[in-house]
Design an enzyme around this catalytic site. Structure first.
Site, PDB file in Angstrom:
ATOM      1  N   LYS A  16      -7.194   2.433 -19.836  1.00 21.58           N
ATOM      2  CA  LYS A  16      -7.995   1.276 -19.432  1.00 21.58           C
ATOM      3  C   LYS A  16      -7.276   0.551 -18.302  1.00 21.58           C
ATOM      4  O   LYS A  16      -6.060   0.370 -18.355  1.00 21.58           O
ATOM      5  CB  LYS A  16      -8.113   0.342 -20.646  1.00 21.58           C
ATOM      6  N   THR A  62      -7.525   2.252 -25.776  1.00 23.34           N
ATOM      7  CA  THR A  62      -6.286   1.649 -25.278  1.00 23.34           C
ATOM      8  C   THR A  62      -6.411   0.150 -25.050  1.00 23.34           C
ATOM      9  O   THR A  62      -5.464  -0.486 -24.621  1.00 23.34           O
ATOM     10  CB  THR A  62      -5.867   2.295 -23.949  1.00 23.34           C
ATOM     11  N   ARG A 179      11.189 -15.884  17.351  1.00 23.09           N
ATOM     12  CA  ARG A 179       9.782 -15.610  17.050  1.00 23.09           C
ATOM     13  C   ARG A 179       9.463 -16.100  15.638  1.00 23.09           C
ATOM     14  O   ARG A 179      10.369 -16.430  14.865  1.00 23.09           O
ATOM     15  CB  ARG A 179       9.485 -14.106  17.154  1.00 23.09           C
ATOM     16  N   GLN A 244      13.671  -4.928   9.357  1.00 20.61           N
ATOM     17  CA  GLN A 244      14.487  -3.910   8.686  1.00 20.61           C
ATOM     18  C   GLN A 244      15.808  -4.499   8.194  1.00 20.61           C
ATOM     19  O   GLN A 244      16.232  -4.262   7.054  1.00 20.61           O
ATOM     20  CB  GLN A 244      14.789  -2.747   9.665  1.00 20.61           C
ATOM     21  N   HIS A 272       1.959 -10.610  12.407  1.00 22.25           N
ATOM     22  CA  HIS A 272       2.223 -11.106  13.759  1.00 22.25           C
ATOM     23  C   HIS A 272       1.540 -12.437  14.039  1.00 22.25           C
ATOM     24  O   HIS A 272       0.390 -12.664  13.653  1.00 22.25           O
ATOM     25  CB  HIS A 272       1.751 -10.076  14.790  1.00 22.25           C
TER      26      HIS A 272
END
Ligand SMILES: O=c1[nH]c(=O)c2[nH]c(=O)[nH]c2[nH]1
Length: 311
Positions: A16, A62, A179, A244, A272
């Site tokens: 389920k 379930t 940024r 990263q 962005h």
């Protein structure tokens, strides 16, 4: 109604999905504690005939509700392990349960500076997620638990750069030393398996919690709190050279603070925010230090993923 053909049943799992459950625990002092979950419970085992012979006699429901009786209902990881353990131990022919619990956020409303005993608000779309795989076929039953969160939306308005990447004749991306960095954190961390007592011969299995390591899967509430705090702290304080590099620091710090966590999988979309070019009206809004008006872009986004594993 059996249908034979060139194939065979290679894998099978049923259950389920999107089972919604809300549970209140009424404290003796009038303080209520609540949880809201979306649960997926899937089963594996000797189920072939339900597919190959249309024989439903092996199919167990379930969505049976353990939320009323489980002593572990307030902890998503413990509840997932309990539910999975219950399903595979009650039925001899079931060998594996895969239970995912997503917890929705409810925080206490503050009234005149005090947390209200039974009034709550939805403080964000973020979900805590736990997946427990309870496997009776393993050498001694085990629960393999993954904890984590998703959709933790964050933004910083400086302290992020992206420079020194490969430039070729097709590159339009400009280097920026300042940024906006916004992402929706998705992270999942894995633990060493928890031992389960008993072998599921129709008798209820038990979570055999040997407290050798605090902070193991059974203590996921603590680990989840720490992982979230670390994620937010690293995001806010890292002088980010790239998504990263920030992701990798998050992973390392989560491993360092949680000895029982074996690896952390992190996914960070790079949402962005594009500075609006206002040169045509004589305004500088594109030099990074002068950029103040941005267009948030839904798509495309970057997508940076990695897992950091304990060495
Ligand atoms: O931090 C970033 N990593 C990238 O890999 C990338 N690619 C891109 O266009 N912008 C960014 N930013």
């Amino acid at each position: 109604m059996s249908s034979d053909g060139p194939g065979f049943l290679a894998t099978a799992r049923y259950g389920k999905d999107k089972v919604r459950v809300f549970r209140t625990v009424r404290g003796t002092d009038g303080v209520h504690t609540i949880v809201e979950y979306i649960v997926t419970a899937l089963l594996e085992g000797a189920l072939d005939v339900s597919y190959t012979q249309a024989d439903n006699s092996v199919v167990v429901a379930t969505d049976s509700n353990l939320a009323k009786t489980s002593p572990h209902v307030l902890s998503p990881a413990r509840f997932a392990v309990h539910l999975g353990t219950h399903l595979v131990s009650k039925y001899v022919h079931l060998t594996k349960a895969v239970v995912t619990v997503q917890q929705l956020r409810w925080a206490r409303i503050g009234v005149d500076g005090a947390a209200h005993p039974h009034a709550f608000w939805r403080d964000g779309d973020e979900k805590r997620i736990v997946t427990a795989v309870v496997d009776k076929t393993a050498d001694g039953a085990v629960a393999t638990v993954e904890g984590g969160l998703k959709d933790l939306l964050v933004l910083k308005s400086t302290g992020s750069a992206f420079e020194n990447f490969v430039r070729d004749e097709y590159t339009t991306l400009v280097e920026v030393n300042d940024r906006i960095f916004s992402t929706a954190v998705d992270l999942a961390y894995t633990y060493a398996p928890l031992a389960i007592a008993g072998h599921g011969d129709g008798k209820e299995l038990d979570v055999k919690h040997v407290a050798t390591k605090s902070g193991d899967a059974w203590d996921d509430d603590q680990v989840a709190t720490k992982a979230r705090e670390i994620t937010l702290k690293v995001f806010a304080t890292d002088d980010s050279a790239s998504v990263q590099a920030t992701l990798y620091k998050m992973g390392q710090e989560i491993l360092a603070a949680n000895p029982a966590v074996m690896s952390v999988q992190i996914s960070l979309p790079n949402k962005h925010y594009i500075p609006v070019d206002m040169k045509y009206i004589g305004l500088d809004n594109t030099t990074p230090s002068k950029a103040e008006v941005f267009v948030p872009v839904d798509a495309p986004s970057g997508l940076i993923t990695a897992s950091v594993a304990r060495a």
